[in-house]
Motif scaffolding. Sequence first.
Motif, PDB file in Angstrom:
ATOM      1  N   LEU A 164      39.960  38.570  41.767  1.00 12.33           N
ATOM      2  CA  LEU A 164      41.395  38.399  41.990  1.00 12.33           C
ATOM      3  C   LEU A 164      42.185  39.445  41.195  1.00 12.33           C
ATOM      4  CD1 LEU A 164      43.293  36.510  43.542  1.00 12.33           C
ATOM      5  CD2 LEU A 164      43.366  35.033  41.535  1.00 12.33           C
ATOM      6  N   ARG A 165      41.788  39.689  39.955  1.00  7.04           N
ATOM      7  CA  ARG A 165      42.454  40.706  39.135  1.00  7.04           C
ATOM      8  C   ARG A 165      42.342  42.096  39.775  1.00  7.04           C
ATOM      9  NH1 ARG A 165      44.064  39.230  34.117  1.00  7.04           N
ATOM     10  NH2 ARG A 165      43.252  37.244  33.284  1.00  7.04           N
ATOM     11  N   VAL A 166      41.147  42.403  40.265  1.00  2.10           N
ATOM     12  CA  VAL A 166      40.928  43.709  40.894  1.00  2.10           C
ATOM     13  C   VAL A 166      41.825  43.862  42.126  1.00  2.10           C
ATOM     14  CG1 VAL A 166      39.239  45.125  42.122  1.00  2.10           C
ATOM     15  CG2 VAL A 166      38.559  43.892  40.053  1.00  2.10           C
ATOM     16  N   LEU A 167      41.868  42.816  42.944  1.00  2.00           N
ATOM     17  CA  LEU A 167      42.654  42.868  44.174  1.00  2.00           C
ATOM     18  C   LEU A 167      44.140  43.026  43.885  1.00  2.00           C
ATOM     19  CD1 LEU A 167      40.816  40.016  46.097  1.00  2.00           C
ATOM     20  CD2 LEU A 167      40.772  42.440  46.707  1.00  2.00           C
ATOM     21  N   LEU A 168      44.641  42.280  42.910  1.00  2.00           N
ATOM     22  CA  LEU A 168      46.067  42.343  42.589  1.00  2.00           C
ATOM     23  C   LEU A 168      46.437  43.666  41.922  1.00  2.00           C
ATOM     24  CD1 LEU A 168      46.659  38.669  41.394  1.00  2.00           C
ATOM     25  CD2 LEU A 168      47.518  39.748  43.478  1.00  2.00           C
ATOM     26  N   SER A 169      45.508  44.232  41.205  1.00  2.00           N
ATOM     27  CA  SER A 169      45.761  45.549  40.616  1.00  2.00           C
ATOM     28  C   SER A 169      45.878  46.604  41.701  1.00  2.00           C
ATOM     29  CB  SER A 169      44.639  45.916  39.632  1.00  2.00           C
ATOM     30  OG  SER A 169      44.602  45.016  38.550  1.00  2.00           O
ATOM     31  N   ALA A 170      45.056  46.439  42.735  1.00  2.00           N
ATOM     32  CA  ALA A 170      45.071  47.408  43.829  1.00  2.00           C
ATOM     33  C   ALA A 170      46.267  47.213  44.750  1.00  2.00           C
ATOM     34  CB  ALA A 170      43.769  47.294  44.625  1.00  2.00           C
ATOM     35  N   GLN A 171      46.687  45.972  44.927  1.00  2.00           N
ATOM     36  CA  GLN A 171      47.790  45.690  45.858  1.00  2.00           C
ATOM     37  C   GLN A 171      48.605  44.511  45.336  1.00  2.00           C
ATOM     38  OE1 GLN A 171      50.342  46.165  47.808  1.00  2.00           O
ATOM     39  NE2 GLN A 171      49.009  47.144  49.351  1.00  2.00           N
ATOM     40  N   PRO A 172      49.507  44.733  44.342  1.00  2.00           N
ATOM     41  CA  PRO A 172      50.291  43.629  43.762  1.00  2.00           C
ATOM     42  C   PRO A 172      51.206  42.949  44.773  1.00  2.00           C
ATOM     43  CG  PRO A 172      50.414  45.617  42.385  1.00  2.00           C
ATOM     44  CD  PRO A 172      49.792  46.025  43.690  1.00  2.00           C
ATOM     45  N   GLY A 173      51.582  43.659  45.821  1.00  2.00           N
ATOM     46  CA  GLY A 173      52.544  43.109  46.776  1.00  2.00           C
ATOM     47  C   GLY A 173      52.046  41.945  47.608  1.00  2.00           C
ATOM     48  N   MET A 174      50.754  41.684  47.590  1.00  2.00           N
ATOM     49  CA  MET A 174      50.246  40.597  48.429  1.00  2.00           C
ATOM     50  C   MET A 174      50.161  39.264  47.681  1.00  2.00           C
ATOM     51  SD  MET A 174      46.182  41.473  48.757  1.00  2.00           S
ATOM     52  CE  MET A 174      45.177  41.857  47.335  1.00  2.00           C
ATOM     53  N   ILE A 175      50.646  39.196  46.448  1.00  2.00           N
ATOM     54  CA  ILE A 175      50.439  38.011  45.616  1.00  2.00           C
ATOM     55  C   ILE A 175      51.048  36.742  46.212  1.00  2.00           C
ATOM     56  CG2 ILE A 175      52.504  38.375  44.190  1.00  2.00           C
ATOM     57  CD1 ILE A 175      50.741  37.436  41.791  1.00  2.00           C
ATOM     58  N   ASN A 176      52.177  36.881  46.926  1.00  2.00           N
ATOM     59  CA  ASN A 176      52.830  35.691  47.484  1.00  2.00           C
ATOM     60  C   ASN A 176      52.700  35.580  48.998  1.00  2.00           C
ATOM     61  OD1 ASN A 176      53.874  34.503  45.051  1.00  2.00           O
ATOM     62  ND2 ASN A 176      55.381  36.177  44.966  1.00  2.00           N
ATOM     63  N   LYS A 177      51.770  36.360  49.570  1.00  2.18           N
ATOM     64  CA  LYS A 177      51.540  36.264  51.000  1.00  2.18           C
ATOM     65  C   LYS A 177      50.938  34.884  51.333  1.00  2.18           C
ATOM     66  CE  LYS A 177      52.999  40.288  52.278  1.00  2.18           C
ATOM     67  NZ  LYS A 177      54.172  40.405  53.186  1.00  2.18           N
ATOM     68  N   ARG A 178      51.291  34.352  52.513  1.00  2.00           N
ATOM     69  CA  ARG A 178      50.912  32.989  52.850  1.00  2.00           C
ATOM     70  C   ARG A 178      49.934  32.954  54.027  1.00  2.00           C
ATOM     71  NH1 ARG A 178      56.659  30.258  53.632  1.00  2.00           N
ATOM     72  NH2 ARG A 178      55.533  28.289  53.419  1.00  2.00           N
ATOM     73  N   THR A 179      49.110  31.932  54.054  1.00  2.00           N
ATOM     74  CA  THR A 179      48.185  31.712  55.180  1.00  2.00           C
ATOM     75  C   THR A 179      48.954  31.100  56.347  1.00  2.00           C
ATOM     76  OG1 THR A 179      47.613  29.458  54.546  1.00  2.00           O
ATOM     77  CG2 THR A 179      46.370  31.243  53.491  1.00  2.00           C
ATOM     78  N   GLU A 180      48.241  30.808  57.424  1.00  2.00           N
ATOM     79  CA  GLU A 180      48.907  30.195  58.572  1.00  2.00           C
ATOM     80  C   GLU A 180      49.445  28.808  58.239  1.00  2.00           C
ATOM     81  OE1 GLU A 180      46.403  29.306  61.884  1.00  2.00           O
ATOM     82  OE2 GLU A 180      44.700  28.706  60.634  1.00  2.00           O
TER      83      GLU A 180
END
Length: 645
Positions: A164-180
């Motif tokens: 999760l840390r790696v992913l957020l470091s690479a793309q912080p903008g997706m932190i509040n994206k929502r599922t269906e």
Amino acid sequence: MADYFEDYSAYGNLSDEELLQLTITRSLTDSPSLNHSSHNPPVNYSSHNPPVNYSSHNPPVNYSSHNPPTEEPPDPKTFDGTVSRFMTGAGKSMVAYRRPDGSLVHIAPEPVEEEEPLFRAVRVGDVSKVKALTMVQETNLMLPSKPGWLAIHQAAWYGQDSCLRVLLSAQPGMINKRTEHGETALMVAVSKEQLPCVQVLLEKGSDTNTPNNDKETPLYKACERSSAAIVAALLNHGAAVNTPCIWSFTALHEAATQNNAEICEMLLKAGAKHTLVNVYGLSPLFTASQSGQLAILRLLLKHGADINSQAADGATALYEAAKNGHDEIVEFLLSQNADANKPGKTGFLPLHVAAQRGSYSIVSMLISVTSKTRVRRAGISPLHLAAERNHDDVLEALIEAGFDVNAQLSEERLRLYQDRRSTSLYFSVINNNIHAVRMLLAAGADPNRDMFKPLMVAARLNCIQTVTLLVEHRADINASIPTHLTTFPAVYMFSMKNLPMFKYLLDHGGHASSCFNCVHGNRTHPPIKTTRSERDSDRVSEQHGGVQFCEMISAPSISRWAGPIIDVLLDYVGHVTLCSRLMEHLDSYSEWNVIKEKAALPRPLLQLCRLQVQRLAGSRRLKKLPLPGGLIRFLQHQEGSVDLC
């Protein structure tokens, strides 16, 4: 090919059309083509690939159908029809495409989606692989593997906080994206109780108040999961404590339901309002009372909750606790001076619902604090409810506490019962509860207050024990039914098939002479009314005071006993004349001729003397007369002859 037939037989529950389509699909995918090119070698019908046996069970493929099957499945996104999935007997997942008219378009095994490398790496926690993939330009971290499901949701679900840390470091903008379903990665992590992931997301600035499609916030979900650590983490990062879900439940409601005092304490200190109510008008206090949560109840009252607040339906916490049988909660609420005289919208008090439920211990606690005046206002006594549900111990406790055994239902509540019952005694009689009947009668219950008398109910139920109890307590044997008048005692309608009961009623004061009063006398009687509509349209009976005995005894269900019934009645009358209808019954059976002789005038002197003594002494005093035993028995119709010695 053996596998082919095994699969095919497993589809035996499919329709012919589905079987045909499946055969085509499998032949296209599993069998070599008939085109003998270098890419499509000729079919070798060896022992490993035997030819298909197109028997009657497996008909040959017919390609002349006006709706030929398709080789490739339709695109689900553009397909105009229905797509359904099912499991075969062999456990294989299948997908079927149908047109709006129900016809089959395509059927085949459901394709297995291949997991994308990034999502697979996240699932297994391969941090180095995740790092490598995030640095590849072709990897789009904002591309979901399924509707709305990003790699950060995958990491939160499986508790892979390092990924999760790696992913957020690479793309912080997706932190509040929502599922269906409207779930952020934080909501997913909370739902799965993945505390390390929750902490990472909070550190990275995840919105603590973004709700899912049901308007549940991460804090609400943490309370639902009863995770104090996650609740603390969310509160420390500014989570709103009073946000309601789609049903207006707050986090405090949910924590109270889960009986988690630690979480409730944290919420209250963080500003949670215990006065907020859900769509049913229930505050957390009610929630705790309903579910029997004593610790939560104490905590809420400590923080100022109103013990006597009422929900939208008028119920109080005490009412809810009594309704749900929580003895400990009732005891605690009463110790805190909860008002036992606040009714719900039905008019019931806590005592009513406890009696209805049969909670003896709760009834015992509520009796002393319940106003009998408030009970009368309700239009129904807890005695009614205890008797209706056969709660004898509760009934006894209420009787001993002095509740009126003759209390009647209010007119409004009486209309709820087709038989217009009104007393607790009626409820017990119709339930055939002899013990309850005995208790109520011993306490002074009047057996004559209901419109349809309990004695008639007992006779209809063929319960001689209840009949005896009621008669011993002065039930009116000769009562009529106001809505269905008869010229004879109405109870006879329900007792004539039981001659011992019928005779018992006559022995104890039942009128017999009225059974021989007929307005038609020796004249021809009108035809017997055999249907209810005919009887309802006949006004003659009403003009003469109601249905006559000769009419009633002519009913098909009773007429077969006409002779014995008349025979018994003659023992209780003097000079009477049998009407033509009664004579018809006696003439219908040769062995009943002796009954006609018994009715012939004049009646025996002994019979007339017996009637005179009974009239003067009364049936209840016969045993006390200073007469020989044989004569007493004669007077009581216990012997056919009298021994005067």
